[in-house]
Design a protein around this motif. Sequence first.
Motif, PDB file in Angstrom:
ATOM      1  N   ILE A 133       2.497   7.817   1.567  1.00  0.00           N
ATOM      2  CA  ILE A 133       4.690   7.797   1.409  1.00  0.00           C
ATOM      3  C   ILE A 133       4.814   8.737   1.281  1.00  0.00           C
ATOM      4  CG2 ILE A 133       6.567   6.724   1.335  1.00  0.00           C
ATOM      5  CD1 ILE A 133       4.920   3.670   1.404  1.00  0.00           C
ATOM      6  N   GLY A 134       5.958   9.604   1.876  1.00  0.00           N
ATOM      7  CA  GLY A 134       6.776  11.337   1.699  1.00  0.00           C
ATOM      8  C   GLY A 134       5.925  12.573   1.530  1.00  0.00           C
ATOM      9  N   LEU A 135       4.498  12.213   1.646  1.00  0.00           N
ATOM     10  CA  LEU A 135       3.774  13.591   1.802  1.00  0.00           C
ATOM     11  C   LEU A 135       3.608  13.543   3.471  1.00  0.00           C
ATOM     12  CD1 LEU A 135       1.664  13.018  -1.280  1.00  0.00           C
ATOM     13  CD2 LEU A 135       3.391  14.313  -1.718  1.00  0.00           C
ATOM     14  N   THR A 136       3.039  14.851   4.248  1.00  0.00           N
ATOM     15  CA  THR A 136       2.585  15.636   4.728  1.00  0.00           C
ATOM     16  C   THR A 136       1.611  15.246   4.690  1.00  0.00           C
ATOM     17  OG1 THR A 136       1.789  17.161   3.877  1.00  0.00           O
ATOM     18  CG2 THR A 136       3.702  16.923   5.540  1.00  0.00           C
ATOM     19  N   SER A 137       0.586  15.239   5.642  1.00  0.00           N
ATOM     20  CA  SER A 137      -1.231  14.904   5.808  1.00  0.00           C
ATOM     21  C   SER A 137      -2.087  15.575   4.809  1.00  0.00           C
ATOM     22  CB  SER A 137      -1.867  14.995   6.878  1.00  0.00           C
ATOM     23  OG  SER A 137      -1.014  15.600   7.894  1.00  0.00           O
ATOM     24  N   GLU A 138      -1.158  17.004   5.374  1.00  0.00           N
ATOM     25  CA  GLU A 138      -1.772  18.051   4.293  1.00  0.00           C
ATOM     26  C   GLU A 138      -1.677  18.319   2.693  1.00  0.00           C
ATOM     27  OE1 GLU A 138       0.433  19.282   7.214  1.00  0.00           O
ATOM     28  OE2 GLU A 138      -1.078  19.403   8.491  1.00  0.00           O
ATOM     29  N   GLU A 139      -0.233  17.720   2.631  1.00  0.00           N
ATOM     30  CA  GLU A 139      -0.201  17.100   0.922  1.00  0.00           C
ATOM     31  C   GLU A 139      -0.690  16.906   0.433  1.00  0.00           C
ATOM     32  OE1 GLU A 139       4.741  18.735   1.079  1.00  0.00           O
ATOM     33  OE2 GLU A 139       4.602  16.919   1.596  1.00  0.00           O
ATOM     34  N   ARG A 193       1.191  -1.136  -0.183  1.00  0.00           N
ATOM     35  CA  ARG A 193      -0.370   0.342  -0.107  1.00  0.00           C
ATOM     36  C   ARG A 193       0.423   1.165   0.402  1.00  0.00           C
ATOM     37  NH1 ARG A 193      -5.188  -1.031   1.739  1.00  0.00           N
ATOM     38  NH2 ARG A 193      -5.336  -3.495   2.343  1.00  0.00           N
ATOM     39  N   ARG A 194       1.022   2.382  -0.534  1.00  0.00           N
ATOM     40  CA  ARG A 194       1.340   3.464  -0.182  1.00  0.00           C
ATOM     41  C   ARG A 194       0.782   4.507   0.953  1.00  0.00           C
ATOM     42  NH1 ARG A 194       2.890   5.479  -6.466  1.00  0.00           N
ATOM     43  NH2 ARG A 194       3.298   3.465  -7.410  1.00  0.00           N
ATOM     44  N   TYR A 195      -0.215   4.513   1.214  1.00  0.00           N
ATOM     45  CA  TYR A 195      -0.015   4.806   2.127  1.00  0.00           C
ATOM     46  C   TYR A 195       0.147   4.232   3.619  1.00  0.00           C
ATOM     47  CZ  TYR A 195      -3.740   7.721  -0.586  1.00  0.00           C
ATOM     48  OH  TYR A 195      -4.550   7.760  -1.355  1.00  0.00           O
ATOM     49  N   PHE A 196       0.792   5.292   4.481  1.00  0.00           N
ATOM     50  CA  PHE A 196       0.642   4.557   6.111  1.00  0.00           C
ATOM     51  C   PHE A 196      -0.628   5.517   6.789  1.00  0.00           C
ATOM     52  CE2 PHE A 196       3.622   7.683   5.582  1.00  0.00           C
ATOM     53  CZ  PHE A 196       4.328   8.227   6.640  1.00  0.00           C
ATOM     54  N   VAL A 197       0.256   5.305   7.793  1.00  0.00           N
ATOM     55  CA  VAL A 197      -0.339   5.791   9.392  1.00  0.00           C
ATOM     56  C   VAL A 197      -0.080   6.634  10.002  1.00  0.00           C
ATOM     57  CG1 VAL A 197      -2.159   6.047  11.124  1.00  0.00           C
ATOM     58  CG2 VAL A 197      -2.724   4.505  10.026  1.00  0.00           C
ATOM     59  N   ASP A 198      -0.095   8.501  10.350  1.00  0.00           N
ATOM     60  CA  ASP A 198       1.163   8.979  10.453  1.00  0.00           C
ATOM     61  C   ASP A 198       1.046   9.154  12.094  1.00  0.00           C
ATOM     62  OD1 ASP A 198      -0.533  10.848  11.207  1.00  0.00           O
ATOM     63  OD2 ASP A 198       0.160  12.120   9.707  1.00  0.00           O
ATOM     64  N   GLY A 199       1.689   9.696  12.670  1.00  0.00           N
ATOM     65  CA  GLY A 199       2.265   9.563  14.068  1.00  0.00           C
ATOM     66  C   GLY A 199       1.003  10.020  15.331  1.00  0.00           C
ATOM     67  N   THR A 200       0.112  10.850  14.210  1.00  0.00           N
ATOM     68  CA  THR A 200      -0.952  11.484  14.460  1.00  0.00           C
ATOM     69  C   THR A 200      -2.217  10.734  14.584  1.00  0.00           C
ATOM     70  OG1 THR A 200      -1.368  13.305  12.563  1.00  0.00           O
ATOM     71  CG2 THR A 200      -0.335  14.212  14.452  1.00  0.00           C
ATOM     72  N   GLY A 201      -2.265  10.180  13.606  1.00  0.00           N
ATOM     73  CA  GLY A 201      -3.542   8.921  13.205  1.00  0.00           C
ATOM     74  C   GLY A 201      -3.878   9.044  11.911  1.00  0.00           C
ATOM     75  N   ARG A 202      -3.447   9.812  11.111  1.00  0.00           N
ATOM     76  CA  ARG A 202      -4.015  10.261   9.921  1.00  0.00           C
ATOM     77  C   ARG A 202      -3.642   9.495   8.595  1.00  0.00           C
ATOM     78  NH1 ARG A 202      -3.032  16.745  10.307  1.00  0.00           N
ATOM     79  NH2 ARG A 202      -5.201  17.251  12.086  1.00  0.00           N
ATOM     80  N   ARG A 203      -4.096   9.186   7.607  1.00  0.00           N
ATOM     81  CA  ARG A 203      -4.004   8.143   6.513  1.00  0.00           C
ATOM     82  C   ARG A 203      -2.958   8.607   5.335  1.00  0.00           C
ATOM     83  NH1 ARG A 203      -5.586   6.350   1.802  1.00  0.00           N
ATOM     84  NH2 ARG A 203      -7.497   8.119   1.989  1.00  0.00           N
ATOM     85  N   VAL A 204      -2.331   8.944   5.452  1.00  0.00           N
ATOM     86  CA  VAL A 204      -0.910   9.858   4.734  1.00  0.00           C
ATOM     87  C   VAL A 204      -0.593   8.910   3.354  1.00  0.00           C
ATOM     88  CG1 VAL A 204      -0.520  11.576   6.139  1.00  0.00           C
ATOM     89  CG2 VAL A 204       0.991   9.847   5.968  1.00  0.00           C
ATOM     90  N   ARG A 248       1.004  21.539  -9.468  1.00  0.00           N
ATOM     91  CA  ARG A 248       1.044  20.856  -7.971  1.00  0.00           C
ATOM     92  C   ARG A 248       0.811  19.760  -8.226  1.00  0.00           C
ATOM     93  NH1 ARG A 248       3.472  21.483  -3.544  1.00  0.00           N
ATOM     94  NH2 ARG A 248       2.597  21.673  -1.890  1.00  0.00           N
ATOM     95  N   TRP A 249       0.048  19.373  -8.214  1.00  0.00           N
ATOM     96  CA  TRP A 249      -0.363  18.105  -8.317  1.00  0.00           C
ATOM     97  C   TRP A 249       0.839  16.800  -9.448  1.00  0.00           C
ATOM     98  CZ3 TRP A 249       0.550  13.802 -12.333  1.00  0.00           C
ATOM     99  CH2 TRP A 249      -0.070  12.500 -11.600  1.00  0.00           C
ATOM    100  N   LEU A 250       1.750  17.285 -10.029  1.00  0.00           N
ATOM    101  CA  LEU A 250       2.682  16.504 -10.489  1.00  0.00           C
ATOM    102  C   LEU A 250       4.150  16.584  -9.571  1.00  0.00           C
ATOM    103  CD1 LEU A 250       4.238  15.023 -13.042  1.00  0.00           C
ATOM    104  CD2 LEU A 250       4.496  17.616 -13.740  1.00  0.00           C
ATOM    105  N   GLU A 251       3.936  17.754  -8.732  1.00  0.00           N
ATOM    106  CA  GLU A 251       4.690  17.876  -8.055  1.00  0.00           C
ATOM    107  C   GLU A 251       4.543  17.438  -7.172  1.00  0.00           C
ATOM    108  OE1 GLU A 251       5.170  22.377  -6.824  1.00  0.00           O
ATOM    109  OE2 GLU A 251       5.589  23.121  -8.753  1.00  0.00           O
ATOM    110  N   LEU A 252       3.926  17.663  -6.177  1.00  0.00           N
ATOM    111  CA  LEU A 252       3.087  16.462  -5.515  1.00  0.00           C
ATOM    112  C   LEU A 252       3.594  14.365  -5.951  1.00  0.00           C
ATOM    113  CD1 LEU A 252      -0.091  18.162  -3.737  1.00  0.00           C
ATOM    114  CD2 LEU A 252       2.508  17.797  -2.900  1.00  0.00           C
ATOM    115  N   TYR A 253       2.404  14.590  -6.821  1.00  0.00           N
ATOM    116  CA  TYR A 253       2.899  13.018  -7.643  1.00  0.00           C
ATOM    117  C   TYR A 253       4.655  13.178  -7.608  1.00  0.00           C
ATOM    118  CZ  TYR A 253       3.298   8.727 -10.263  1.00  0.00           C
ATOM    119  OH  TYR A 253       2.892   7.889 -10.353  1.00  0.00           O
ATOM    120  N   GLU A 254       5.505  13.058  -7.698  1.00  0.00           N
ATOM    121  CA  GLU A 254       7.165  13.078  -8.242  1.00  0.00           C
ATOM    122  C   GLU A 254       7.689  13.011  -6.714  1.00  0.00           C
ATOM    123  OE1 GLU A 254       8.749  16.619 -10.690  1.00  0.00           O
ATOM    124  OE2 GLU A 254       7.315  15.137 -12.324  1.00  0.00           O
ATOM    125  N   LYS A 255       7.613  13.350  -5.557  1.00  0.00           N
ATOM    126  CA  LYS A 255       7.612  13.606  -3.838  1.00  0.00           C
ATOM    127  C   LYS A 255       7.454  12.162  -3.599  1.00  0.00           C
ATOM    128  CE  LYS A 255       7.112  15.856   0.339  1.00  0.00           C
ATOM    129  NZ  LYS A 255       7.436  17.224   0.708  1.00  0.00           N
TER     130      LYS A 255
END
Length: 88
Positions: A23-29, A10-21, A64-71
């Motif tokens: 990999i490589g991005l913040t919850s806001e990103e 899976r490309r998602y993980f749960v961060d320290g605050t319990g949000r699904r994010v 912006r989508w492309l920047e986030l995708y590449e990150k």
Amino acid sequence: MTRPTNNAHRRYFVDGTGRRVLIGLTSEETFEFERLDSKLVLDPEDGQDELRGRDIWHAAGEQRWLELYEKHEGAWKTWKVQHAPTNP
């Protein structure tokens, strides 16, 4: 999408605050990426197909989508290498 019977990670993980994010991005990103992704796919400008009539905001959203995708993709590739099974 990853199915339960598929061996793909899976490309998602749960961060320290319990949000699904992603990999490589913040919850806001992750939120921004998903918002942009659904906007670009589900809401083409003025009901036109994606090849016609784009305005500056739409192009900026795509950039912006492309920047986030590449990150995310870079972090995903690193994660896969770090978590690859080792053969004895």
